[in-house]
Design a protein around this motif. Structure first.
Motif, PDB file in Angstrom:
ATOM      1  N   SER A   1      -6.974  35.539 -24.992  1.00 55.99           N
ATOM      2  CA  SER A   1      -6.638  34.821 -23.768  1.00 55.99           C
ATOM      3  C   SER A   1      -5.469  35.500 -23.087  1.00 55.99           C
ATOM      4  N   LYS A   2      -5.550  35.576 -21.760  1.00 55.41           N
ATOM      5  CA  LYS A   2      -4.443  36.130 -20.979  1.00 55.41           C
ATOM      6  C   LYS A   2      -3.521  35.024 -20.482  1.00 55.41           C
ATOM      7  N   THR A   3      -3.932  33.777 -20.660  1.00 59.80           N
ATOM      8  CA  THR A   3      -3.148  32.668 -20.125  1.00 59.80           C
ATOM      9  C   THR A   3      -2.404  31.877 -21.200  1.00 59.80           C
ATOM     10  N   ILE A   4      -2.880  31.915 -22.444  1.00 57.92           N
ATOM     11  CA  ILE A   4      -2.247  31.140 -23.512  1.00 57.92           C
ATOM     12  C   ILE A   4      -1.105  31.948 -24.108  1.00 57.92           C
ATOM     13  N   ASN A   5       0.113  31.415 -24.004  1.00 58.77           N
ATOM     14  CA  ASN A   5       1.293  32.075 -24.562  1.00 58.77           C
ATOM     15  C   ASN A   5       1.538  31.661 -26.010  1.00 58.77           C
ATOM     16  N   LYS A   6       1.415  30.365 -26.284  1.00 57.73           N
ATOM     17  CA  LYS A   6       1.650  29.811 -27.620  1.00 57.73           C
ATOM     18  C   LYS A   6       0.816  28.555 -27.780  1.00 57.73           C
ATOM     19  N   ILE A   7       0.548  28.228 -29.049  1.00 65.08           N
ATOM     20  CA  ILE A   7      -0.093  26.955 -29.368  1.00 65.08           C
ATOM     21  C   ILE A   7       0.696  26.334 -30.513  1.00 65.08           C
ATOM     22  N   TYR A   8       0.973  25.035 -30.362  1.00 66.04           N
ATOM     23  CA  TYR A   8       1.638  24.277 -31.413  1.00 66.04           C
ATOM     24  C   TYR A   8       0.690  23.181 -31.884  1.00 66.04           C
ATOM     25  N   SER A   9       0.805  22.857 -33.152  1.00 70.68           N
ATOM     26  CA  SER A   9       0.103  21.713 -33.705  1.00 70.68           C
ATOM     27  C   SER A   9       1.140  20.634 -33.983  1.00 70.68           C
ATOM     28  N   TYR A  10       0.846  19.427 -33.519  1.00 68.95           N
ATOM     29  CA  TYR A  10       1.738  18.293 -33.753  1.00 68.95           C
ATOM     30  C   TYR A  10       0.872  17.052 -33.932  1.00 68.95           C
ATOM     31  N   GLN A  11       0.933  16.453 -35.089  1.00 71.18           N
ATOM     32  CA  GLN A  11       0.133  15.285 -35.436  1.00 71.18           C
ATOM     33  C   GLN A  11      -1.329  15.548 -35.086  1.00 71.18           C
ATOM     34  N   ASP A  12      -1.926  14.752 -34.210  1.00 71.07           N
ATOM     35  CA  ASP A  12      -3.335  14.920 -33.833  1.00 71.07           C
ATOM     36  C   ASP A  12      -3.504  15.708 -32.537  1.00 71.07           C
ATOM     37  N   PHE A  13      -2.508  16.523 -32.192  1.00 64.85           N
ATOM     38  CA  PHE A  13      -2.533  17.211 -30.909  1.00 64.85           C
ATOM     39  C   PHE A  13      -2.314  18.708 -31.071  1.00 64.85           C
ATOM     40  N   TYR A  14      -2.915  19.465 -30.164  1.00 67.68           N
ATOM     41  CA  TYR A  14      -2.558  20.865 -29.969  1.00 67.68           C
ATOM     42  C   TYR A  14      -1.824  20.936 -28.643  1.00 67.68           C
ATOM     43  N   ILE A  15      -0.691  21.598 -28.648  1.00 73.45           N
ATOM     44  CA  ILE A  15       0.099  21.749 -27.430  1.00 73.45           C
ATOM     45  C   ILE A  15       0.047  23.216 -27.025  1.00 73.45           C
ATOM     46  N   PHE A  16      -0.437  23.472 -25.830  1.00 71.52           N
ATOM     47  CA  PHE A  16      -0.606  24.822 -25.313  1.00 71.52           C
ATOM     48  C   PHE A  16       0.505  25.152 -24.325  1.00 71.52           C
ATOM     49  N   ASN A  17       1.140  26.295 -24.525  1.00 72.45           N
ATOM     50  CA  ASN A  17       2.048  26.854 -23.532  1.00 72.45           C
ATOM     51  C   ASN A  17       1.220  27.883 -22.790  1.00 72.45           C
TER      52      ASN A  17
ATOM     53  N   HIS B   1      -9.130  23.681 -19.073  1.00 71.27           N
ATOM     54  CA  HIS B   1     -10.495  23.815 -19.587  1.00 71.27           C
ATOM     55  C   HIS B   1     -10.565  24.884 -20.679  1.00 71.27           C
ATOM     56  N   GLU B   2      -9.857  25.994 -20.475  1.00 67.63           N
ATOM     57  CA  GLU B   2      -9.816  27.041 -21.496  1.00 67.63           C
ATOM     58  C   GLU B   2      -9.168  26.507 -22.776  1.00 67.63           C
ATOM     59  N   ALA B   3      -8.077  25.757 -22.634  1.00 68.68           N
ATOM     60  CA  ALA B   3      -7.405  25.173 -23.795  1.00 68.68           C
ATOM     61  C   ALA B   3      -8.342  24.241 -24.551  1.00 68.68           C
ATOM     62  N   ALA B   4      -9.143  23.467 -23.821  1.00 73.94           N
ATOM     63  CA  ALA B   4     -10.099  22.557 -24.471  1.00 73.94           C
ATOM     64  C   ALA B   4     -11.113  23.334 -25.302  1.00 73.94           C
ATOM     65  N   SER B   5     -11.580  24.459 -24.769  1.00 77.47           N
ATOM     66  CA  SER B   5     -12.554  25.248 -25.546  1.00 77.47           C
ATOM     67  C   SER B   5     -11.904  25.867 -26.765  1.00 77.47           C
ATOM     68  N   VAL B   6     -10.616  26.210 -26.670  1.00 80.32           N
ATOM     69  CA  VAL B   6      -9.902  26.743 -27.822  1.00 80.32           C
ATOM     70  C   VAL B   6      -9.719  25.665 -28.885  1.00 80.32           C
ATOM     71  N   VAL B   7      -9.415  24.433 -28.460  1.00 82.41           N
ATOM     72  CA  VAL B   7      -9.278  23.325 -29.417  1.00 82.41           C
ATOM     73  C   VAL B   7     -10.576  23.181 -30.218  1.00 82.41           C
ATOM     74  N   GLU B   8     -11.713  23.255 -29.525  1.00 77.34           N
ATOM     75  CA  GLU B   8     -13.009  23.137 -30.212  1.00 77.34           C
ATOM     76  C   GLU B   8     -13.200  24.261 -31.231  1.00 77.34           C
ATOM     77  N   SER B   9     -12.709  25.464 -30.898  1.00 78.86           N
ATOM     78  CA  SER B   9     -12.884  26.598 -31.819  1.00 78.86           C
ATOM     79  C   SER B   9     -11.900  26.533 -32.992  1.00 78.86           C
ATOM     80  N   LEU B  10     -10.790  25.810 -32.828  1.00 74.94           N
ATOM     81  CA  LEU B  10      -9.809  25.683 -33.898  1.00 74.94           C
ATOM     82  C   LEU B  10     -10.223  24.656 -34.942  1.00 74.94           C
ATOM     83  N   GLU B  11     -11.050  23.730 -34.567  1.00 73.53           N
ATOM     84  CA  GLU B  11     -11.462  22.654 -35.493  1.00 73.53           C
ATOM     85  C   GLU B  11     -12.583  23.085 -36.378  1.00 73.53           C
TER      86      GLU B  11
END
Length: 170
Positions: free
Chosen positions: A67-83, A160-170
């Motif tokens: 991805s050219k837009t995702i700088n970082k991803i954090y996991s916190y409880q039931d959430f993924y937080i995308f920078n 929308h890109e972040a949502a598709s990444v969440v699906e691929s992380l699970e």
């Protein structure tokens, strides 16, 4: 002819000295700038989730994500937080978006910076845009800002890109 050589040599020496000075001061300030950016990001994460501690946010490995837009991803409880940083009319937008791992709903959205047209493009920083996103499916239809679609459209595409990444992380 001699004068041209002297001026050329003088200009070369001044350029080398100026370039060296710039490189030296860049090397000196780079760690300070990086630490300030990290501190600002931690403060924004805590603004999103005030009950959390900085240690609660776990880095997610980005090596398998292209991805050219995702700088970082954090996991916190039931959430993924995308920078994320997306393009826009001028300089684009950097934002954090928190997506629920279970249902792909947007939990929180905070725009960190926007370098687009003041008044129109900068509306992605405002509360009405944030509220229009939160609670909605990250992979569904999300509203853009009328008159500022060049700024808000890429934010929606990034979510929308972040949502598709969440699906691929699970």
């Amino acid at each position: 002819m001699k004068k041209i050589l002297h001026l050329t040599l003088f200009l070369a020496i001044v350029s080398v000295i100026a370039g060296g000075a710039l490189a030296y001061f860049n090397e000196l300030t780079e760690p300070v700038i990086a630490e300030n950016e990290a501190k600002q990001e931690r403060e924004t994460l805590l603004e999103m989730y005030p009950d959390a501690n900085v240690e609660d946010f776990k880095d997610v490995d980005l090596s398998s994500i292209e991805s050219k837009t995702i700088n970082k991803i954090y996991s916190y409880q039931d959430f993924y937080i995308f920078n994320m940083s997306v393009s826009g009319y001028s300089q684009g937008t950097t934002f954090l978006v928190s997506i629920d791992k279970n249902n792909l709903n947007i939990d929180k959205f905070i725009a960190i910076s926007n370098g687009d047209t003041s008044g129109l493009g900068t509306q992605v920083l405002d509360e009405p845009f944030r509220k229009s996103l939160e609670g909605n499916p990250a992979d569904g239809q999300l509203d853009t800002i009328s008159g500022a679609t060049v700024s808000s459209g890429p934010v929606v595409e990034g979510i929308h890109e972040a949502a598709s990444v969440v699906e691929s992380l699970e």
